[in-house]
Scaffold this motif. Structure first.
Motif, short mmCIF file in Angstrom:
data_model
loop_
_atom_site.label_atom_id
_atom_site.label_comp_id
_atom_site.label_asym_id
_atom_site.label_seq_id
_atom_site.Cartn_x
_atom_site.Cartn_y
_atom_site.Cartn_z
N PHE A 144 40.11 -7.72 0.39
CA PHE A 144 41.50 -8.22 0.40
C PHE A 144 41.78 -9.11 1.60
CE2 PHE A 144 42.26 -4.69 -2.61
CZ PHE A 144 42.95 -5.40 -3.58
N PHE A 145 41.17 -8.80 2.74
CA PHE A 145 41.38 -9.63 3.92
C PHE A 145 40.83 -11.04 3.71
CE2 PHE A 145 39.90 -11.31 8.04
CZ PHE A 145 41.12 -11.40 8.69
N ILE A 146 39.59 -11.13 3.19
CA ILE A 146 38.98 -12.44 2.96
C ILE A 146 39.73 -13.21 1.88
CG2 ILE A 146 36.90 -13.63 2.16
CD1 ILE A 146 35.26 -11.44 3.54
N THR A 147 40.10 -12.53 0.80
CA THR A 147 40.86 -13.18 -0.28
C THR A 147 42.14 -13.81 0.25
OG1 THR A 147 40.03 -11.61 -1.93
CG2 THR A 147 41.98 -12.87 -2.53
N THR A 148 42.92 -13.03 0.97
CA THR A 148 44.23 -13.52 1.43
C THR A 148 44.10 -14.53 2.56
OG1 THR A 148 44.36 -11.50 2.81
CG2 THR A 148 45.52 -11.48 0.71
N MET B 131 31.91 -12.16 -3.18
CA MET B 131 30.56 -12.40 -2.68
C MET B 131 30.32 -11.69 -1.36
SD MET B 131 28.83 -16.02 -1.50
CE MET B 131 29.99 -16.15 -0.13
N HIS B 132 31.27 -11.84 -0.41
CA HIS B 132 31.10 -11.21 0.91
C HIS B 132 31.16 -9.69 0.82
CE1 HIS B 132 30.81 -14.56 3.69
NE2 HIS B 132 31.76 -15.19 3.02
N LEU C 64 34.68 -8.72 9.16
CA LEU C 64 33.31 -9.03 8.75
C LEU C 64 32.37 -9.09 9.96
CD1 LEU C 64 32.12 -9.58 5.94
CD2 LEU C 64 32.31 -12.02 6.42
N ASN C 65 32.78 -9.81 11.01
CA ASN C 65 31.92 -9.94 12.20
C ASN C 65 31.73 -8.60 12.91
OD1 ASN C 65 31.49 -12.73 11.96
ND2 ASN C 65 33.46 -13.18 12.89
N ALA C 66 32.78 -7.75 12.89
CA ALA C 66 32.67 -6.43 13.51
C ALA C 66 31.67 -5.55 12.76
CB ALA C 66 34.04 -5.75 13.53
N VAL D 146 28.57 -17.43 7.12
CA VAL D 146 29.92 -17.35 7.70
C VAL D 146 30.25 -18.62 8.49
CG1 VAL D 146 31.36 -16.15 9.40
CG2 VAL D 146 30.02 -14.82 7.76
N ILE D 147 29.28 -19.11 9.25
CA ILE D 147 29.48 -20.35 10.03
C ILE D 147 29.73 -21.54 9.11
CG2 ILE D 147 28.37 -22.01 11.58
CD1 ILE D 147 26.87 -19.56 12.81
N ILE D 148 28.94 -21.64 8.04
CA ILE D 148 29.11 -22.73 7.07
C ILE D 148 30.50 -22.66 6.43
CG2 ILE D 148 28.31 -23.66 4.85
CD1 ILE D 148 25.47 -22.71 5.68
N GLU D 149 30.93 -21.45 6.07
CA GLU D 149 32.24 -21.29 5.45
C GLU D 149 33.37 -21.55 6.45
OE1 GLU D 149 32.88 -17.75 3.27
OE2 GLU D 149 31.64 -18.42 1.61
#
Length: 297
Positions: A81-85, A136-137, A159-161, A177-180
């Motif tokens: 939900f965090f990545i989606t929003t 995907m993530h 995600l990084n944590a 993650v860097i590319i995105e």
């Protein structure tokens, strides 16, 4: 102090949810606000409610009960939900900047370019891309290996944590993650800046001061929202490692997770004559209908 912090967090959460739900409901109910800009704002309100609700209920539980545990499925759900929003926020703000560019720089063709089909497709594309990316993530995180009990150095499952505490090899995931970050962070931000360069250029060509003010005032709510959203993120990711502070990073993360969704409804409506005009018309119509029903009864 625990009770004070809990009450503060609860107030922020309730204000963010009630403010955004009320704003979205009013936009849906008022035909005068069925325009591309308010359609994107409606989507942004839905995003903000989902955004803060994915994280804050668990944070409130941690604050009040001092139970800092979260299940692995719960953690994956937060990631999704965090990545989606977060991605929706970025793409909707970019769509809004294009809408403002067309409205000010190409006003005669605005209704033709920003027709209903166009802005609905833009919003649908935003949600679809964000959903697929988050899926995907989340799938990638679910395949990671962790110890039976780990400590995440954050107040939610970032995600990084998670990548920092896994025992799996995450080099390919970190590259992704860097590319995105470049594709969905830098590129949209560059497009927003470019839009405002053209907007400011067009506004300065308007001869009358009143005309310039009226043209640019239609962008102030969007520009304020962009600053509120990107400001903490830019500070968090661009600052040098020499000034790294976990407490400082936590506070900045809290700004864009909680404070921004709370302030957005006020930014949209504050000094917004169009919104309050539509609200007065709706109140007048409802008042007239109630008066008629009383007379008939």
């Amino acid at each position: 102090m625990t009770c004070i912090i809990f009450i503060g967090f609860l107030f922020i959460y309730l204000l963010a949810v009630v403010g955004n739900v009320l704003f979205a409901s009013l936009v849906s109910a008022m035909p005068q606000l069925h325009t591309p800009m308010y359609f994107f704002l409606w989507n942004l309100s839905i995003v903000d409610v989902t955004y803060i609700s994915a994280i804050f209920p668990n944070l409130l539980s941690i604050t009040l009960a001092s139970n800092k545990k979260i299940s692995f499925p719960g953690c994956i759900t937060q990631v999704f939900f965090f990545i989606t929003t977060a991605f929706c926020d970025v793409l909707i703000l970019t769509s809004m900047s294009y809408d403002r560019y067309v409205a000010i720089c190409i006003p005669l063709n605005y209704s033709m370019i920003m027709n209903r089909r166009t802005y609905v497709l833009m919003a649908a594309f935003t949600w679809m891309i964000s959903f697929m990316n988050a899926l995907m993530h989340s799938s990638l995180v679910s395949t990671l290996s962790f110890c039976s009990s780990i400590t995440i150095d954050h107040f939610f499952c970032d995600l990084n944590a998670l990548y920092a505490v896994t025992i799996s090899d995450t080099r390919s995931r970190k590259i992704l993650v860097i590319i995105e970050d470049i594709l969905f962070g830098f590129v949209p931000f560059s497009l927003i800046v470019t839009s405002y360069v053209f907007i400011i250029s067009s506004v300065l060509k308007i001869r009358s001061t009143k005309g310039r003010f009226k043209a640019f005032s239609s962008c102030t709510s969007h520009l304020t929202t962009v600053i509120l959203f990107y400001g903490p993120i830019l500070f968090l990711y661009i600052k040098p490692k020499s000034v790294y502070s976990k407490t400082q990073d936590g506070i900045i993360s809290l700004l864009y997770v909680a404070v921004v969704p709370m302030l957005n409804p006020f930014v949209y409506t504050l000094r917004n004559k169009e919104f309050f005009g539509a609200l007065k018309n709706m109140a007048r119509i409802h008042g007239y209908n109630i008066l008629c029903s009383i007379r008939h009864s």
